[in-house]
Write a protein that holds these residues in place. Structure first.
Motif, mmCIF file in Angstrom:
data_model
loop_
_atom_site.group_PDB
_atom_site.id
_atom_site.type_symbol
_atom_site.label_atom_id
_atom_site.label_comp_id
_atom_site.label_asym_id
_atom_site.label_seq_id
_atom_site.Cartn_x
_atom_site.Cartn_y
_atom_site.Cartn_z
ATOM 1 N N UNK A 1 -75.944 -36.468 75.067
ATOM 2 C CA UNK A 1 -76.763 -35.321 75.485
ATOM 3 C C UNK A 1 -78.136 -35.776 75.956
ATOM 4 N N UNK A 2 -78.758 -34.971 76.793
ATOM 5 C CA UNK A 2 -80.109 -35.255 77.281
ATOM 6 C C UNK A 2 -81.115 -34.734 76.252
ATOM 7 N N UNK A 3 -81.144 -35.406 75.115
ATOM 8 C CA UNK A 3 -82.001 -35.010 74.001
ATOM 9 C C UNK A 3 -82.870 -36.197 73.607
ATOM 10 N N UNK A 4 -84.174 -35.987 73.596
ATOM 11 C CA UNK A 4 -85.094 -37.038 73.189
ATOM 12 C C UNK A 4 -85.412 -36.941 71.703
ATOM 13 N N UNK A 5 -86.134 -37.918 71.159
ATOM 14 C CA UNK A 5 -86.490 -37.920 69.742
ATOM 15 C C UNK A 5 -87.241 -36.656 69.311
ATOM 16 N N UNK A 6 -88.128 -36.155 70.178
ATOM 17 C CA UNK A 6 -88.874 -34.939 69.845
ATOM 18 C C UNK A 6 -87.927 -33.739 69.727
ATOM 19 N N UNK A 7 -86.985 -33.634 70.667
ATOM 20 C CA UNK A 7 -86.023 -32.535 70.630
ATOM 21 C C UNK A 7 -85.156 -32.603 69.376
ATOM 22 N N UNK A 8 -84.655 -33.796 69.067
ATOM 23 C CA UNK A 8 -83.774 -33.950 67.911
ATOM 24 C C UNK A 8 -84.524 -33.674 66.618
ATOM 25 N N UNK A 9 -85.793 -34.059 66.552
ATOM 26 C CA UNK A 9 -86.600 -33.785 65.362
ATOM 27 C C UNK A 9 -86.781 -32.283 65.169
ATOM 28 N N UNK B 1 -76.836 -34.562 66.697
ATOM 29 C CA UNK B 1 -76.670 -35.226 67.992
ATOM 30 C C UNK B 1 -75.199 -35.191 68.422
ATOM 31 N N UNK B 2 -74.315 -35.382 67.465
ATOM 32 C CA UNK B 2 -72.875 -35.377 67.766
ATOM 33 C C UNK B 2 -72.422 -34.032 68.319
ATOM 34 N N UNK B 3 -72.995 -32.954 67.810
ATOM 35 C CA UNK B 3 -72.607 -31.625 68.269
ATOM 36 C C UNK B 3 -72.923 -31.404 69.746
ATOM 37 N N UNK B 4 -73.848 -32.178 70.292
ATOM 38 C CA UNK B 4 -74.231 -32.024 71.694
ATOM 39 C C UNK B 4 -73.605 -33.082 72.592
ATOM 40 N N UNK B 5 -72.788 -33.977 72.015
ATOM 41 C CA UNK B 5 -72.129 -35.007 72.817
ATOM 42 C C UNK B 5 -70.941 -34.423 73.584
ATOM 43 N N UNK B 6 -70.644 -35.035 74.699
ATOM 44 C CA UNK B 6 -69.423 -34.689 75.428
ATOM 45 C C UNK B 6 -68.355 -35.706 75.045
ATOM 46 N N UNK B 7 -67.271 -35.233 74.433
ATOM 47 C CA UNK B 7 -66.195 -36.115 73.998
ATOM 48 C C UNK B 7 -65.020 -36.014 74.961
#
Length: 378
Positions: free
Chosen positions: A137-145, A64-70
């Protein structure tokens, strides 16, 4: 992919498989704590507390961190501030009181022409955990799984001695896969198996050196395989001192991301520079038609007239010999360019029309080979 320390596997005899995430609850919890975290460090700490299985929570948080905007920082200025602070502290002695610490920051600020508060802030930003999260990021639980389960396969294959991948001979998909293989500069052999193609890759554990770099590139290839409608992966992996067999397919794997990262216009800066130089004199065709030899498929990087040109990445003498001979059998003229610094073993002699280059091939190195096939552009 995730760091190898976060890999979770199940072993049964000589067989090994990743411990896939079969429901979305763990992913949902990691996403939820990210919503209230202000900095990367706060997020990591909160995410780790979501599960007693630290490998699981850390792996999900890493993805998840890799897709965050910092927050955006001047990396050079941050590095300079950090260096000046340590340099000044070394000269004056380690600060033992708040006053001595303030004096070091004041001296650095004066030297760099910055405010004291700005120097303090930049000094802290040298550590990634202090960077602020600007946007999730616009990532839901299904995407992250799905991303997590794919990352487990990638991390496991990082320990492989060899990998075999089988998928349908679909022109569109195969071209995308081959471009990725060539872009990541991987060693491979492809064979036709009826309506399927089977690719065999040398694994990173088999490499004599540059294992981490090669392994990372091989891991990046996995989404190009698993995005096919039908696929199989088989590998021998080394965990500790033991070797295990891994096998997975579209039939048994959990849902995985389907869209691989798109290939760029050129697979590498070396190819781009070669094309730029040679196309000034000759008509150069990129990725021409496939050559089939003894049931194997081969797509060269370029074609100049009737001459095929291949730029090889990581290589061994045996690998180079196999690649060269299959084209010679087809009666096709070929020029093979190999990077000296990417050799995985010592070499004594080369086949005809094989050129060693340092850094990147130069027109002066290859002109005598391409001249007979070179047609001036009109």
């Amino acid at each position: 992919m995730i760091p190898i320390d976060y890999l979770r596997v199940a072993k049964r005899g000589r067989e090994v498989k990743p411990k896939y995430l079969r429901d979305e609850r763990a992913a949902a919890e990691v996403i939820q704590v990210a919503k209230s975290a202000k900095t990367v460090g706060q997020f990591r700490k909160a995410a780790e507390a979501t599960s007693p299985d630290k490998k699981l929570s850390r792996g999900l948080a890493h993805l998840l961190e890799r897709h965050m905007e910092l927050e955006k920082l001047d990396a050079k200025l941050v590095a300079r501030v950090r260096m000046e602070v340590f340099k000044t502290a070394s000269q004056r002695g380690y600060p033992l009181t708040p006053e001595e610490r303030e004096e070091i920051f004041r001296l650095v600020a004066s030297r760099l022409g910055l405010g004291v508060d700005e120097v303090k802030k930049l000094f802290l930003k040298a550590y990634e955990e202090n960077r602020e999260i600007v946007k999730l990021p616009d990532i839901g639980p299904d995407d992250l799984t799905r991303l997590y389960n794919l990352a487990l396969i990638q991390a496991l294959l990082f320990k492989s001695l060899y990998i075999k991948a089988k998928l349908p001979n679909s022109p569109t998909h195969i071209k995308s896969l081959i471009r990725a293989v060539k872009g990541y500069r991987l060693m491979y052999i492809a064979e036709a198996r009826g309506q399927f193609l089977e690719f065999t890759f040398d694994g990173p554990v088999s490499a004599l050196r540059q294992t981490e770099r090669y392994g990372t590139r091989l891991a990046k290839l996995v989404p190009y395989i698993t995005s096919a409608d039908q696929w199989e992966i088989e590998a021998e992996v080394k965990i500790g001192e033991r070797k295990y067999h891994f096998k997975e397919s579209w039939k048994s794997a959990p849902p995985l991301p389907k869209t691989p990262i798109g290939a760029e216009e050129f697979d590498s800066s070396i190819e781009q520079e070669f094309y730029r130089q040679v196309s000034r004199l000759c008509k150069v065709e990129r990725e021409p038609e496939a050559i089939v030899v003894d049931g194997r498929i081969y797509i060269p990087d370029f074609k100049i007239g009737d001459l095929y040109v291949e730029i090889v990445g990581f290589w061994t003498p045996d690998y180079l010999k196999r690649k060269y001979e299959k084209v010679v059998k087809a009666g096709k003229p070929i020029l093979v360019l190999v990077a000296e610094e990417l050799a995985m073993a010592t070499w004594k002699e080369l086949m005809p029309n094989v050129v060693i280059f340092k850094g990147r091939p130069r027109l002066s190195d290859v002109y005598k080979y391409i001249k007979p096939y070179c047609f001036a552009r009109r």
